[in-house]
Each structure stands twice: as structure tokens, then as C-alpha cells.
Scaffold this active site. Structure first.
Site, PDB file in Angstrom:
ATOM      1  N   THR A  10      44.000  57.187  38.408  1.00  0.00           N
ATOM      2  CA  THR A  10      45.204  58.012  38.344  1.00  0.00           C
ATOM      3  C   THR A  10      44.905  59.486  38.059  1.00  0.00           C
ATOM      4  O   THR A  10      45.824  60.294  38.021  1.00  0.00           O
ATOM      5  CB  THR A  10      46.164  57.478  37.265  1.00  0.00           C
ATOM      6  OG1 THR A  10      45.468  57.438  36.011  1.00  0.00           O
ATOM      7  CG2 THR A  10      46.677  56.087  37.621  1.00  0.00           C
ATOM      8  N   CYS A  11      43.644  59.838  37.887  1.00  0.00           N
ATOM      9  CA  CYS A  11      43.241  61.218  37.584  1.00  0.00           C
ATOM     10  C   CYS A  11      43.222  62.053  38.867  1.00  0.00           C
ATOM     11  O   CYS A  11      42.545  61.697  39.836  1.00  0.00           O
ATOM     12  CB  CYS A  11      41.862  61.193  36.933  1.00  0.00           C
ATOM     13  SG  CYS A  11      41.100  62.818  36.734  1.00  0.00           S
TER      14      CYS A  11
END
Length: 117
Positions: A10-11
Site C-alpha cells: 500500500t506504500c
């Protein structure tokens, strides 16, 4: 050359690094630090290669949520804290033979893979 990219799916920075590697045709293995975890041995190797300042993400929400005692413990010996809280690791971590780099920079990746054409 074996290439491994460590990060969190999710980065946004990890996503940019993965897009860059895909576009450059680099064959790499993806390891999600949150889903797959990380060994203390790998953290020790990164600490030796990068140093504590480049390894600990002091801009992360996890760091901001720590109290002063937890921050001091992480600065004294970051390995057990990073093993327990992988979101504290500055990411992505790219391992190639023989380099290890933290963070994503298109120029740095280009120099590592010599893709400037």
C-alpha cells in the site's frame, strides 16, 4: 543479478519503484514486509549496509505514534523494533548484487541497472 524489492504493497513509493522496475524490464522478487515479515538477520544486514538513519523512517505514522521511550529504544537498537513494526522501515529496500539501497530515486535505479539509453 538477483534483485529483491522489499516494501509494503500500500506504500506509494513502493508502487512507484515497482512500476519503474517493471517498465525497465528488471526481473525482481517482491517481498511484502507486512505480509511476509522480515528476519532479524536481514535487518542486521541492512543496518550494516545502510546505517540506522537510512533504515528508520522517522516520517512514518508508526514513528509519530511512538512515545519518547519507544523512540529511544528504537534508536538504541532498531532491529527488534523494526522486526515488530515493519512499517518503521524506510522503503522500499532494493537489494541487488552487491548493493542495497533504501528509498526510491529514478536516477539511482537507472544507475544501478544502467538503463539510460
Amino acid at each position: 543479478m538477483m534483485t529483491t524489492l522489499y516494501g509494503i504493497k500500500t506504500c506509494d513509493t513502493c508502487r512507484r519503484a515497482r512500476r519503474w522496475l517493471d517498465a525497465a524490464g528488471v526481473d525482481y522478487r517482491w517481498i511484502d514486509l507486512r505480509a511476509d515479515g522480515i528476519t532479524r538477520e536481514r535487518l542486521e544486514a541492512w543496518r550494516a549496509a545502510l546505517g540506522d538513519a537510512a533504515l528508520i523512517n522517522k516520517r512514518s505514522k508508526t514513528w509519530r505514534d511512538f512515545d519518547a521511550a519507544a523512540r529511544a529504544a528504537a534508536e538504541r537498537d532498531p532491529v527488534p523494533v523494526l522486526a515488530e513494526h515493519p512499517t518503521l522501515i524506510k522503503r522500499p529496500i532494493l537489494e541487488t548484487d552487491p548493493e542495497t539501497v533504501a528509498g526510491f530515486s529514478e536516477a539511482r535505479y537507472q544507475s544501478l541497472f544502467d538503463t539510460a539509453s
